[in-house]
Design an enzyme around this catalytic site. Sequence first.
Site: not given
Ligand code: GRF
Length: 198
Positions: A14, A113
Amino acid sequence: MKRLPIGILGSGKGSNCRAILERIRSGDLAAEARVVISDVLDAPILDIAREFGVTNAYLPPGQFRTRLQPEAEEHLVKLLREADVHLVVLAGFMRVLHAPMLTAFPQRIINIHPSLLPKFAGLEAWKQALAAAETVTGCTVHYVDEKIDHGRIIAQQEIAILPDDTPESLHVRIQMAEHELYPAAIAKFCEKYAAANL
Ligand code: GRF
């Protein structure tokens, strides 16, 4: 400025959710986080929601691994509608969405992404970029459609790959860029929402 009601979905740590909630709290982002929903009961993203005093919910995903069971996806639509969410923000949500969500929120679901899409869709995109000997990678905010890490691109940020980068060091820099790019992309939606007086 009228604040854009958003719902955030995630399965993991998150950090993007935190970046968004921090910008809302500081007044830099004219959004209002109505709900944070996770398909993982003990996901840290739910703790972050609680820390920021945002309504949060665990959504039991059902029997499938990469998608929600249709009843669960219908329930997700209901939760988001009840919260009056206008924009659905995927922040590390590890399931592919299908018709119930895509028809309920057309052009209103976005994802981030860790690559310059259309390059390196799928898991651990920063490792894919390193393995392909790229010199530049980055992150992408895009609309969500029925394919994985697909859909019209909204914003991208490039990150140089350094000669001594490890997967870990590169991933850290990409995530730092994500924490800037995602709130900035959401801010554009906020502006449109306020201008349209919806
Ligand atoms: C992010 O790096 C995003 O690009 C991918 O999932 C990851 C989530 O990370 N879709 P977080 O939970 O926001 O730290």
